[in-house]
Design a protein around this motif. Structure first.
Motif, mmCIF file in Angstrom:
data_model
loop_
_atom_site.group_PDB
_atom_site.id
_atom_site.type_symbol
_atom_site.label_atom_id
_atom_site.label_comp_id
_atom_site.label_asym_id
_atom_site.label_seq_id
_atom_site.Cartn_x
_atom_site.Cartn_y
_atom_site.Cartn_z
ATOM 1 N N ASP A 9 0.827 -1.214 0.000
ATOM 2 C CA ASP A 9 0.000 0.000 0.000
ATOM 3 C C ASP A 9 0.860 1.263 0.000
ATOM 4 O O ASP A 9 0.431 2.323 -0.429
ATOM 5 N N LYS A 12 1.665 2.861 -3.572
ATOM 6 C CA LYS A 12 0.573 3.449 -4.362
ATOM 7 C C LYS A 12 0.437 4.926 -4.019
ATOM 8 O O LYS A 12 0.903 5.379 -2.982
ATOM 9 N N LYS A 13 -0.235 5.669 -4.903
ATOM 10 C CA LYS A 13 -0.511 7.085 -4.656
ATOM 11 C C LYS A 13 -2.015 7.257 -4.430
ATOM 12 O O LYS A 13 -2.815 6.537 -5.007
ATOM 13 N N TYR A 14 -2.382 8.233 -3.590
ATOM 14 C CA TYR A 14 -3.772 8.418 -3.193
ATOM 15 C C TYR A 14 -4.185 9.882 -3.341
ATOM 16 O O TYR A 14 -3.360 10.781 -3.271
ATOM 17 N N ARG A 15 -5.488 10.084 -3.528
ATOM 18 C CA ARG A 15 -6.074 11.424 -3.544
ATOM 19 C C ARG A 15 -7.248 11.448 -2.583
ATOM 20 O O ARG A 15 -7.922 10.456 -2.381
ATOM 21 N N CYS A 16 -7.516 12.617 -2.059
ATOM 22 C CA CYS A 16 -8.632 12.805 -1.139
ATOM 23 C C CYS A 16 -9.817 13.365 -1.915
ATOM 24 O O CYS A 16 -9.665 14.271 -2.731
ATOM 25 N N TRP A 32 -1.187 14.465 -5.133
ATOM 26 C CA TRP A 32 -1.318 13.064 -4.769
ATOM 27 C C TRP A 32 -0.573 12.851 -3.462
ATOM 28 O O TRP A 32 0.429 13.494 -3.189
#
Length: 167
Positions: A9, A12-16, A32
């Protein structure tokens, strides 16, 4: 929420994504983010991440109260409704759902106005947070020409008047 995060995890890259409950519009964060995942080596007492302590909803809405804690081993959660000095444990029924760290209340009513307590617990200890839930009702709508006024009853004595331009 990412449950049972593992080292993959962190690659990986995440956005809100923030959703406005009033008009159902969503806004996505521009940058990101990346998750930093580490393996715990010792017991960690749960620590609840603080968020808004006061939550305002209208009658009939679905309420989602969140309680996110970090700790090792992974904490378990218990929700309570505070009535005076008593703490009443919350359990799932047709209208209320306790789903891990989230308390869902469907079709909110004035009787749901209260302080709710979330307790995060593991073998190292516990942490708790108090969340104030306020349910308001729409008192009246008055439209004159291009203006409209809404009256919301917050409490038995407090009425909030909102004015806006009609389009």
């Amino acid at each position: 929420m990412i449950e049972k995060a593992d080292l993959s995890d962190g690659k990986k890259k995440y956005r809100c994504i923030c959703k406005d409950e009033m008009d159902n519009e969503s806004v996505t964060s521009i940058p990101w983010g990346q998750l930093i995942v580490t393996e715990p080596t010792t017991l960690q007492v749960p620590r609840i991440r603080s968020g808004s302590r006061e939550h305002h909803y209208k009658i009939g809405q679905t309420i989602e109260l969140y309680c996110i804690a970090q700790g090792y081993p992974v904490p378990s959660y218990t929700w309570y409704k505070q009535e005076g000095t008593r703490m009443l444990p919350m359990s799932s029924n047709r209208r209320i759902q306790v789903v891990r760290s989230t308390l869902l209340i469907h079709k909110a009513s004035k009787i749901d106005t209260a302080t709710y307590v979330c307790v995060a617990n593991n073998s190292a200890g516990e942490d708790r947070t108090h969340l104030q839930l306020i349910i308001s009702e729409l008192e009246a709508i008055e439209a004159r020409g291009q203006m409209a006024e809404w009256l919301w009853r917050q409490t038995e004595v407090e009425v909030v008047k909102l004015s806006c331009v009609l389009r």
